[in-house]
Motif scaffolding. Structure first.
Motif, short mmCIF file in Angstrom:
data_model
loop_
_atom_site.label_atom_id
_atom_site.label_comp_id
_atom_site.label_asym_id
_atom_site.label_seq_id
_atom_site.Cartn_x
_atom_site.Cartn_y
_atom_site.Cartn_z
N UNK A 1 0.83 -1.20 0.00
CA UNK A 1 0.00 0.00 0.00
C UNK A 1 0.87 1.25 0.00
N UNK A 2 1.94 1.20 0.79
CA UNK A 2 2.80 2.37 0.94
C UNK A 2 3.61 2.66 -0.31
N UNK A 3 4.12 1.61 -0.98
CA UNK A 3 4.92 1.87 -2.18
C UNK A 3 4.04 2.34 -3.34
N UNK A 4 2.83 1.81 -3.44
CA UNK A 4 1.88 2.33 -4.43
C UNK A 4 1.71 3.84 -4.25
N UNK A 5 1.39 4.24 -3.02
CA UNK A 5 1.08 5.64 -2.75
C UNK A 5 2.29 6.54 -2.97
N UNK A 6 3.47 6.06 -2.56
CA UNK A 6 4.66 6.90 -2.72
C UNK A 6 5.01 7.06 -4.20
N UNK A 7 4.91 5.99 -4.97
CA UNK A 7 5.18 6.11 -6.40
C UNK A 7 4.18 7.03 -7.09
N UNK A 8 2.91 6.89 -6.73
CA UNK A 8 1.90 7.80 -7.29
C UNK A 8 2.26 9.25 -7.02
N UNK A 9 2.61 9.55 -5.78
CA UNK A 9 2.93 10.94 -5.43
C UNK A 9 4.20 11.41 -6.11
N UNK A 10 5.18 10.52 -6.25
CA UNK A 10 6.45 10.90 -6.88
C UNK A 10 6.25 11.20 -8.36
N UNK A 11 5.50 10.38 -9.06
CA UNK A 11 5.27 10.64 -10.48
C UNK A 11 4.41 11.88 -10.68
N UNK A 12 3.52 12.16 -9.76
CA UNK A 12 2.79 13.43 -9.83
C UNK A 12 3.75 14.61 -9.66
N UNK A 13 4.69 14.47 -8.73
CA UNK A 13 5.64 15.56 -8.47
C UNK A 13 6.58 15.80 -9.66
N UNK A 14 6.79 14.78 -10.48
CA UNK A 14 7.67 14.94 -11.63
C UNK A 14 7.18 16.01 -12.60
N UNK A 15 5.90 16.32 -12.56
CA UNK A 15 5.38 17.39 -13.41
C UNK A 15 6.01 18.72 -13.07
N UNK A 16 6.53 18.86 -11.85
CA UNK A 16 7.15 20.12 -11.41
C UNK A 16 8.67 20.03 -11.34
N UNK A 17 9.22 18.87 -11.65
CA UNK A 17 10.66 18.65 -11.45
C UNK A 17 11.47 19.30 -12.56
N UNK A 18 12.38 20.17 -12.18
CA UNK A 18 13.23 20.85 -13.13
C UNK A 18 14.53 20.09 -13.42
N UNK A 19 14.84 19.11 -12.57
CA UNK A 19 16.12 18.43 -12.69
C UNK A 19 15.99 16.99 -13.17
N UNK A 20 14.82 16.58 -13.62
CA UNK A 20 14.61 15.23 -14.15
C UNK A 20 13.96 15.36 -15.53
N UNK A 21 14.62 14.77 -16.53
CA UNK A 21 14.11 14.85 -17.90
C UNK A 21 13.76 13.50 -18.48
N UNK A 22 14.09 12.42 -17.79
CA UNK A 22 13.69 11.08 -18.21
C UNK A 22 13.79 10.18 -16.99
N UNK A 23 13.03 9.08 -17.01
CA UNK A 23 12.95 8.18 -15.86
C UNK A 23 13.13 6.74 -16.33
N UNK A 24 13.91 5.98 -15.57
CA UNK A 24 14.04 4.53 -15.77
C UNK A 24 13.41 3.84 -14.57
N UNK A 25 12.55 2.86 -14.82
CA UNK A 25 12.00 2.03 -13.75
C UNK A 25 12.56 0.63 -13.92
N UNK A 26 13.12 0.08 -12.85
CA UNK A 26 13.69 -1.27 -12.92
C UNK A 26 13.45 -1.97 -11.59
#
Length: 273
Positions: free
Chosen positions: A39-64
């Motif tokens: 439950x916790x990792x679902x919620x944290x990933x959801x919030x992190x990917x939402x925050x990426x909309x405002x991220x100035x220092x991330x231009x691509x993401x790798x999930x592994x």
């Protein structure tokens, strides 16, 4: 999640997170159980990917995933066990949260590359579906297991995203039967963009992410948005929407930089504005 527009120093609690040269790597790291979600990792990933909309220092993401597997889906004891005891309002809150993770991955402006080895099942398979590009190893086994636990194949937008990637008939095969799609099938069906040896997987996915990060950031975000939106458009609507999207991109400094570099016979350095 903080309102800060920089995520390089974000301290993830339920998975690995690292940002190098504007490429973020999210590592599902419970290798002893094939990297299941909680439950916790679902919620944290959801919030992190939402925050990426405002991220100035991330231009691509790798999930592994760690330990030779991508993700085995929801943890049997930490998620599925509690679910059988919940009432409908709690169940709906959970299923909406899992869907919100897919929406957040699809909605973030950065291109997302999934690097898939070994088990990629259930919710893990849907995270892979939500990515923009998928690299795999020959050992990758992707399974939409929902039917095997008595659930519909319609989970986390599986009935929307999977047919777009591999076609209606092939998606029906996987969703009704819950069987694993091999790496060879995934490559020939268009689910995987590349299949590489396990020793080269993360490097290949990261190289692709770095190439995207070096490209025109605004234009990549526009491409991602149009890929999503145009499925519900008529041809006439799509042509007009792309005309508007391209006119907007022509106002960017990156478009000007590309022209000036071409005129000077040099390589453009895109800045994302």
């Amino acid at each position: 999640m903080a309102e800060d527009a920089r995520l390089a120093d974000y301290a993830a609690r339920h998975f690995g997170w690292q940002v190098v040269d504007r490429v973020a790597t999210l590592t599902l790291d419970r290798p002893e159980k094939k990297n299941p979600l909680t439950f916790e990792s679902y919620a944290e990933m959801r919030d992190l990917f939402r925050a990426l909309a405002r991220a100035e220092d991330v231009r691509a993401v790798v999930i592994t995933g760690a330990g030779g597997n991508f993700c085995s889906g929801g943890d049997v004891h930490e998620i599925i066990g509690p679910l059988v005891k919940m009432a409908m309002p709690e169940l709906l809150a959970f299923t909406r949260m899992t869907g919100a993770l897919v929406k957040a991955i699809r909605g973030c402006p950065q291109p997302v590359v999934a690097a898939i080895d070994g088990t990629c099942a259930g919710a893990g398979a849907m995270i892979a579906c939500a990515a923009d590009l998928r690299f795999a190893t020959p050992a990758a086994k992707t399974a939409f297991l929902f039917v095997r636990v008595g659930l519909a194949g319609a989970d986390m937008a599986a009935c929307s995203l999977l047919p777009r990637l591999i076609g209606q008939g092939r998606a029906a095969d996987l969703l009704f039967n819950g069987r694993a799609m091999s790496a060879d099938e995934g490559l020939s069906w268009g689910f995987f963009n590349r299949v590489v040896p396990a020793t080269e997987l993360l490097a290949a996915a990261t190289e692709q992410a770095r190439a995207l990060a070096a490209g025109p950031t605004f234009a990549h975000a526009m491409t991602k948005k149009m890929l999503d939106q145009e499925w519900s458009m008529t041809l006439e609507q799509a042509i007009e929407s792309e005309a508007q999207a391209q006119a907007i991109c022509m106002q960017t400094q990156d478009f000007r930089r590309a022209y000036e570099a071409f005129a000077a016979r040099s390589t453009p350095r895109f800045e994302g504005d």
